[in-house]
Write an enzyme that holds these catalytic residues in place. Structure first.
Site, PDB file in Angstrom:
ATOM      1  N   SER A   1       0.863  -1.161   0.000  1.00  0.00           N
ATOM      2  CA  SER A   1       0.000   0.000   0.000  1.00  0.00           C
ATOM      3  C   SER A   1       0.909   1.222   0.000  1.00  0.00           C
ATOM      4  CB  SER A   1      -0.872  -0.029   1.259  1.00  0.00           C
ATOM      5  OG  SER A   1      -1.619   1.150   1.363  1.00  0.00           O
TER       6      SER A   1
ATOM      7  N   LYS B   1      -1.079  -1.183  -4.475  1.00  0.00           N
ATOM      8  CA  LYS B   1      -2.243  -0.357  -4.133  1.00  0.00           C
ATOM      9  C   LYS B   1      -1.747   1.053  -3.876  1.00  0.00           C
ATOM     10  CE  LYS B   1      -4.634  -0.010   0.327  1.00  0.00           C
ATOM     11  NZ  LYS B   1      -5.339  -0.813   1.353  1.00  0.00           N
TER      12      LYS B   1
ATOM     13  N   LYS C   1      -2.940   4.976  -2.526  1.00  0.00           N
ATOM     14  CA  LYS C   1      -3.961   5.756  -1.845  1.00  0.00           C
ATOM     15  C   LYS C   1      -4.355   6.900  -2.762  1.00  0.00           C
ATOM     16  CE  LYS C   1      -4.078   3.762   2.228  1.00  0.00           C
ATOM     17  NZ  LYS C   1      -5.323   3.180   2.751  1.00  0.00           N
TER      18      LYS C   1
ATOM     19  N   ASP D   1      -7.168   2.950  -3.188  1.00  0.00           N
ATOM     20  CA  ASP D   1      -7.909   2.965  -1.923  1.00  0.00           C
ATOM     21  C   ASP D   1      -8.188   4.423  -1.561  1.00  0.00           C
ATOM     22  OD1 ASP D   1      -8.976   2.659   0.602  1.00  0.00           O
ATOM     23  OD2 ASP D   1      -7.228   1.658   1.476  1.00  0.00           O
TER      24      ASP D   1
ATOM     25  N   GLU E   1     -11.042   0.505  -3.526  1.00  0.00           N
ATOM     26  CA  GLU E   1     -11.339   0.215  -2.117  1.00  0.00           C
ATOM     27  C   GLU E   1     -12.003   1.412  -1.451  1.00  0.00           C
ATOM     28  OE1 GLU E   1      -7.863  -1.306  -0.134  1.00  0.00           O
ATOM     29  OE2 GLU E   1      -8.731  -1.084   1.864  1.00  0.00           O
TER      30      GLU E   1
ATOM     31  N   ASP F   1     -13.738  -1.830   2.954  1.00  0.00           N
ATOM     32  CA  ASP F   1     -12.823  -1.925   4.097  1.00  0.00           C
ATOM     33  C   ASP F   1     -13.570  -1.362   5.317  1.00  0.00           C
ATOM     34  OD1 ASP F   1     -10.907  -1.317   6.056  1.00  0.00           O
ATOM     35  OD2 ASP F   1      -9.440  -0.460   4.712  1.00  0.00           O
TER      36      ASP F   1
ATOM     37  N   LYS G   1      -9.831  -7.087   8.097  1.00  0.00           N
ATOM     38  CA  LYS G   1      -8.801  -6.657   9.046  1.00  0.00           C
ATOM     39  C   LYS G   1      -9.192  -7.194  10.411  1.00  0.00           C
ATOM     40  CE  LYS G   1      -7.374  -2.396   6.736  1.00  0.00           C
ATOM     41  NZ  LYS G   1      -7.552  -0.930   6.678  1.00  0.00           N
TER      42      LYS G   1
ATOM     43  N   GLY H   1      -4.041  -4.081   6.063  1.00  0.00           N
ATOM     44  CA  GLY H   1      -3.017  -3.738   7.052  1.00  0.00           C
ATOM     45  C   GLY H   1      -3.340  -2.437   7.750  1.00  0.00           C
TER      46      GLY H   1
HETATM   47  O1  OSB Z   1      -7.213   1.693   4.442  1.00  0.00           O
HETATM   48  O2  OSB Z   1      -6.051  -0.044   4.246  1.00  0.00           O
HETATM   49  C1  OSB Z   1      -6.215   1.066   4.754  1.00  0.00           C
HETATM   50  C2  OSB Z   1      -3.164   2.092   6.837  1.00  0.00           C
HETATM   51  C3  OSB Z   1      -3.782   2.717   7.909  1.00  0.00           C
HETATM   52  C4  OSB Z   1      -5.140   2.822   7.914  1.00  0.00           C
HETATM   53  C5  OSB Z   1      -5.902   2.308   6.864  1.00  0.00           C
HETATM   54  C6  OSB Z   1      -5.295   1.662   5.803  1.00  0.00           C
HETATM   55  C7  OSB Z   1      -3.886   1.586   5.785  1.00  0.00           C
HETATM   56  C8  OSB Z   1      -3.129   0.991   4.695  1.00  0.00           C
HETATM   57  C9  OSB Z   1      -1.762   0.479   5.069  1.00  0.00           C
HETATM   58  O3  OSB Z   1      -3.487   0.962   3.547  1.00  0.00           O
HETATM   59  C10 OSB Z   1      -1.602  -0.946   4.834  1.00  0.00           C
HETATM   60  C11 OSB Z   1      -0.374  -1.492   5.533  1.00  0.00           C
HETATM   61  O4  OSB Z   1      -0.385  -1.652   6.773  1.00  0.00           O
HETATM   62  O5  OSB Z   1       0.606  -1.777   4.844  1.00  0.00           O
HETATM   63 MG    MG Z   2      -8.390   0.558   3.103  1.00  0.00          MG
END
Ligand code: OSB
Ligand code: MG
Length: 368
Positions: A135, A161, A163, A188, A213, A238, A262, A290
């Protein structure tokens, strides 16, 4: 099994680089660790609540409060035949799944250690190697984003992925698709858009993303169902999925075609397994999300990812991606083909480094 004692510790760990999403930027993690003494065996869990209530309403502070003032009084002195009974015992507490998961996952670790089996086997895992993706947070420039993607692909990661947020969406997706025509790519949004943004989100269809996402409201299944009707790209939920009922509603309403599981958000291993079973019965793939976890959370994510319906690469990456030094031994590493080999030691398989945890401890309280 009885939980004799619980040690709650808040550790603070600076991230190697700031992580930015549509809801904010994190530079240092505050992480609550749960060490549960179960009949003399230590089980470890990690609370995935953040420092702020911008991903979920839970924070480190609310989780500490719920664990100390409500979870502990329920669990103290109670006899459990298995960690699988912890979820039901905690059912009177509404929500606060991350706090619950901190304790529940610790009891699973202890049960597996007591039985001298790896946790992934106790959970019913079906594979001893899991597929990994990364991510990538919002970057200061497209050039920096491309460099991060190149680095991730060179390391072997199977899925990228990124953001997104308004103003950082179509352009980065378009650039990456042109540069890397064949990679498994997804975005995401962490609830940064509204249903009225459907025409903009529809533009993403042309980049053949494997999914988008959580584009819309964190608690809005209806709007996601309305959006999914207009998109070719599958929506993955999510933030909206907290339990089996949410997963069922999301699928039946057509609000998603994929679910991100999660452990913290769904309250632990039992509910994660129920959601993955439900999705499997409906041919909806799941993957492990994650939360910028330290090693204990990572180890639990790896164990969960061995369940049979975790067929898409998860956000389960190496310790090295986030930490100069992790709190477990060995650290989490990936193979050249972008997988993590599951360890076969009892419990989570990785050993907490007590010296390092002690050095990072900001506050500590023992419930007994
Ligand atoms: O939306 O998946 C998410 C990290 C913090 C809060 C929300 C998200 C995330 C990530 C990080 O996308 C994923 C990771 O821990 O590598
Ligand atoms: Mg997410």
């Amino acid at each position: 099994m009885r939980v004799r004692k619980v040690c709650l510790r808040e550790i603070r760990m600076p991230l190697l680089a700031p992580f930015e999403t549509s809801f904010g930027r994190t530079t240092e993690r505050h992480i609550l660790l749960v060490e549960a003494d179960v009949d003399g065996i230590s089980g470890w869990g990690e609370v995935t609540a953040g420092e702020t209530p911008f991903y979920s309403y839970e924070t480190v502070e609310t989780a500490r409060h719920i664990l100390r003032d409500f979870i502990w009084p329920i669990v103290r002195g109670r006899e459990f035949r298995s960690a699988a009974e912890v979820w039901d015992a905690l059912a009177p507490i509404r929500g606060h799944n991350m706090a619950k998961a901190g304790l529940e996952t610790a009891v699973w670790d202890a049960e597996a250690k007591q039985k001298r089996v790896p946790l992934w086997k106790l959970l019913g895992g079906a594979r001893d190697e899991i597929s990994c993706g990364i991510s990538i947070g919002i970057q200061p420039s497209i050039e920096e984003l491309v460099a991060k993607v190149e680095k991730g692909l060179a390391a072997g990661y199977q899925r990228i992925k990124i953001k997104i947020k308004p103003g950082w969406d179509v352009k980065p997706a378009e650039t990456l698709r042109q540069r890397f025509p064949r990679i498994r790519l997804m975005v995401d949004a962490n609830s940064a858009y509204r249903l009225e943004d459907a025409p903009l989100l529809k533009q993403l269809d042309q980049f053949f993303l494997i999914m988008i996402e959580q584009p819309l409201g964190w608690d809005d299944l209806y709007a996601h169902a309305a959006l999914q009707k207009q998109l070719e790209t599958p929506i993955c939920l999510d933030e909206s999925i907290h339990n089996e009922a949410d997963a069922r509603a999301g699928i039946e309403l057509g609000a998603c075609r994929i679910i991100n599981v999660k452990l913290g958000r769904v309250g632990g291993h039992l509910m994660a397994r129920r959601i993955q079973d439900l999705c499997q019965a409906r041919s909806v793939p799941v993957w492990c999300g994650g939360m910028l976890e330290a090693g204990i959370g990572r180890a639990h994510n790896i164990a969960m990812s061995t369940l049979s319906n975790f067929t898409l690469p998860g956000d389960v990456s190496t310790s090295r991606r986030y930490w100069a030094e992790d709190i477990i031994e060995p650290e989490v590493e990936i193979t050249a083909k972008g997988t993590i080999r599951v360890l076969n030691a009892p419990g989570i398989g990785y050993t907490p480094r007590l010296d390092r945890i002690e050095a990072l401890t900001h506050s500590k309280e023992v419930l007994a």
